[in-house]
Design an enzyme around this catalytic site. Structure first.
Site, PDB file in Angstrom:
ATOM      1  N   LYS A   1      52.724  28.949  47.707  1.00 32.89           N
ATOM      2  CA  LYS A   1      53.492  30.175  47.343  1.00 32.89           C
ATOM      3  C   LYS A   1      54.257  29.513  46.069  1.00 32.89           C
ATOM      4  O   LYS A   1      54.623  30.369  45.072  1.00 32.89           O
ATOM      5  CB  LYS A   1      54.441  30.575  48.366  1.00 32.89           C
ATOM      6  CG  LYS A   1      53.557  31.151  49.423  1.00 32.89           C
ATOM      7  CD  LYS A   1      54.642  31.673  50.489  1.00 32.89           C
ATOM      8  CE  LYS A   1      53.879  32.567  51.556  1.00 32.89           C
ATOM      9  NZ  LYS A   1      52.687  31.900  52.329  1.00 32.89           N
TER      10      LYS A   1
ATOM     11  N   ARG B   1      41.672  38.571  46.685  1.00 38.07           N
ATOM     12  CA  ARG B   1      41.523  37.021  46.764  1.00 38.07           C
ATOM     13  C   ARG B   1      40.518  36.732  45.627  1.00 38.07           C
ATOM     14  O   ARG B   1      39.359  37.384  45.696  1.00 38.07           O
ATOM     15  CB  ARG B   1      40.774  36.486  47.928  1.00 38.07           C
ATOM     16  CG  ARG B   1      40.440  35.194  47.930  1.00 38.07           C
ATOM     17  CD  ARG B   1      41.151  34.067  47.581  1.00 38.07           C
ATOM     18  NE  ARG B   1      42.514  34.192  48.323  1.00 38.07           N
ATOM     19  CZ  ARG B   1      42.648  33.559  49.490  1.00 38.07           C
ATOM     20  NH1 ARG B   1      41.685  33.102  50.022  1.00 38.07           N
ATOM     21  NH2 ARG B   1      43.961  33.599  50.104  1.00 38.07           N
TER      22      ARG B   1
ATOM     23  N   ARG C   1      41.869  42.715  50.134  1.00 37.57           N
ATOM     24  CA  ARG C   1      42.180  42.767  51.590  1.00 37.57           C
ATOM     25  C   ARG C   1      43.056  44.134  51.719  1.00 37.57           C
ATOM     26  O   ARG C   1      44.298  44.051  51.199  1.00 37.57           O
ATOM     27  CB  ARG C   1      42.627  41.394  52.115  1.00 37.57           C
ATOM     28  CG  ARG C   1      41.672  40.400  52.040  1.00 37.57           C
ATOM     29  CD  ARG C   1      42.244  39.013  51.885  1.00 37.57           C
ATOM     30  NE  ARG C   1      43.109  38.986  50.873  1.00 37.57           N
ATOM     31  CZ  ARG C   1      43.658  37.876  50.406  1.00 37.57           C
ATOM     32  NH1 ARG C   1      43.817  36.791  51.278  1.00 37.57           N
ATOM     33  NH2 ARG C   1      44.551  37.536  49.266  1.00 37.57           N
TER      34      ARG C   1
ATOM     35  N   ASP D   1      45.873  35.130  44.645  1.00 38.93           N
ATOM     36  CA  ASP D   1      46.109  36.336  45.318  1.00 38.93           C
ATOM     37  C   ASP D   1      46.609  37.139  44.243  1.00 38.93           C
ATOM     38  O   ASP D   1      47.611  36.950  43.783  1.00 38.93           O
ATOM     39  CB  ASP D   1      46.946  35.992  46.566  1.00 38.93           C
ATOM     40  CG  ASP D   1      46.239  35.245  47.580  1.00 38.93           C
ATOM     41  OD1 ASP D   1      45.241  35.341  47.629  1.00 38.93           O
ATOM     42  OD2 ASP D   1      46.852  35.016  48.585  1.00 38.93           O
TER      43      ASP D   1
ATOM     44  N   ASN E   1      45.985  29.447  46.356  1.00 38.74           N
ATOM     45  CA  ASN E   1      45.694  29.206  47.372  1.00 38.74           C
ATOM     46  C   ASN E   1      44.816  27.560  47.000  1.00 38.74           C
ATOM     47  O   ASN E   1      43.675  27.885  46.191  1.00 38.74           O
ATOM     48  CB  ASN E   1      44.929  29.983  48.347  1.00 38.74           C
ATOM     49  CG  ASN E   1      45.757  30.984  48.940  1.00 38.74           C
ATOM     50  OD1 ASN E   1      46.458  30.769  50.143  1.00 38.74           O
ATOM     51  ND2 ASN E   1      45.819  32.006  48.150  1.00 38.74           N
TER      52      ASN E   1
END
Length: 315
Positions: A125, A210, A225, A273, A283
């Protein structure tokens, strides 16, 4: 090549969607040998090198008994052509200790992917702070007062813990501020823990995408997603629906700007993301979605990954 995957227990794999499994399958298809171990199998003793108790396995093609165990032995990590760190979060103290052991193995001659120091240096993050030009307005703080001020400025916000995964602990607070104080207290443990706050991006309705980048090159399709029902989270673990789609111009811009920077730091595989045109997380620990993208589009993501791995090891 001899490849060692440091991962979660094999019996926990959901092979119909597991990205690490898809990497193993493609590697074995090319004739590479596969071994696995858990992070707790790593050990170092003074006067010796980092070793692990590893399991040599062969994938069977049977979706039920999907592997056979050929050999269990203790091996030095430097004896493998590559060690792939694929342990899922949480990014906790034990994960960090494992990266230190893997970094020692690097000093002894092992090739570790993704690079252990870079795993530590890019918490998923917080890594977006380096690229503020691509992010939605974001606050990282322990201060309840700062959270209130951020909410007053932006109205509709998302709050989340820094160590969450799979959408865990994500809250939306709208303009009315309902339960903002209680949510803040829950996430920051009365001021003891840091949390992240971001302006809500309404394009979440079209999906939290993603975007995979391998060896600095974007995969041309993302997995959007999409939240279902009244859910605000698009994470697959939270019930989101995964829909593969071509990268947008904004996706390409973000991926081409960030991918080469992080690849140069030893991050062969990253997952960005992106909601709308806003980067929300980077990520690096064990990015997923290989199988979903491959099955829906025909673009072979595992092959692209093993191609990049082979180039790195041969170069």
């Amino acid at each position: 090549m001899n490849l060692l995957f440091v991962a979660d227990p094999l019996d926990h794999f959901k092979i119909y969607k597991d990205t690490t499994f898809s990497m193993m399958r493609e590697a074995q298809r090319r004739g590479h040998r596969i071994a696995t171990c858990l992070p707790q199998d790593l050990q170092w003793k003074s006067g010796d090198v980092v070793k692990a108790t590893v399991r040599r396995i062969t994938l069977t093609g049977d979706k039920h008994a999907w592997y056979t165990e050929d050999l269990v032995e203790t091996r030095a990590l430097k004896d493998f052509d590559a060690v792939l760190m694929r342990k899922d979060p949480p990014f906790d103290a034990e994960y960090i200790y494992a990266t230190h052991l893997l970094e020692q193995a690097e000093r002894e001659g092992a090739t570790v992917i993704n690079r252990p120091r870079s795993l530590r240096d890019h918490p998923e993050k917080l890594a977006v702070m380096e690229f503020p030009q691509f992010t939605t307005p974001t606050l990282v703080t322990r201060s309840p007062e700062a959270v209130k001020d951020f909410h007053a400025e932006h109205g509709d916000i998302i709050l989340k813990p820094l160590d969450g995964m799979g959408g865990m602990g994500i809250f939306r607070v709208r303009e009315d501020g309902l339960n903002l104080g209680s949510i803040t207290e829950t996430l920051n443990k009365g001021g003891a823990q840091t949390l992240m706050v971001q302006r809500f991006v309404p394009e979440i309705a079209q999906g939290d995408k993603r975007v995979l980048v391998i060896g600095g090159e974007p995969v041309p399709f993302s997995l959007a997603r999409i939240p279902q029902g009244s859910e605000v989270r698009g994470n697959l673990a939270a019930g989101g629906k995964g829909v593969a789609q071509p990268l947008t111009d904004e996706d390409w811009t973000i991926a081409r700007a960030i991918g080469p920077v992080l690849a140069a730091r030893g991050l062969l595989l990253i997952g960005l993301d992106v909601i709308g045109g806003s980067l929300t997380e980077i990520n690096v620990t064990s990015p997923t979605c290989f199988q979903e993208i491959t099955e829906q589009t025909g673009f072979d993501v595992p092959a692209m990954f093993v191609d990049a791995l082979e180039r790195q090891l041969q170069g």
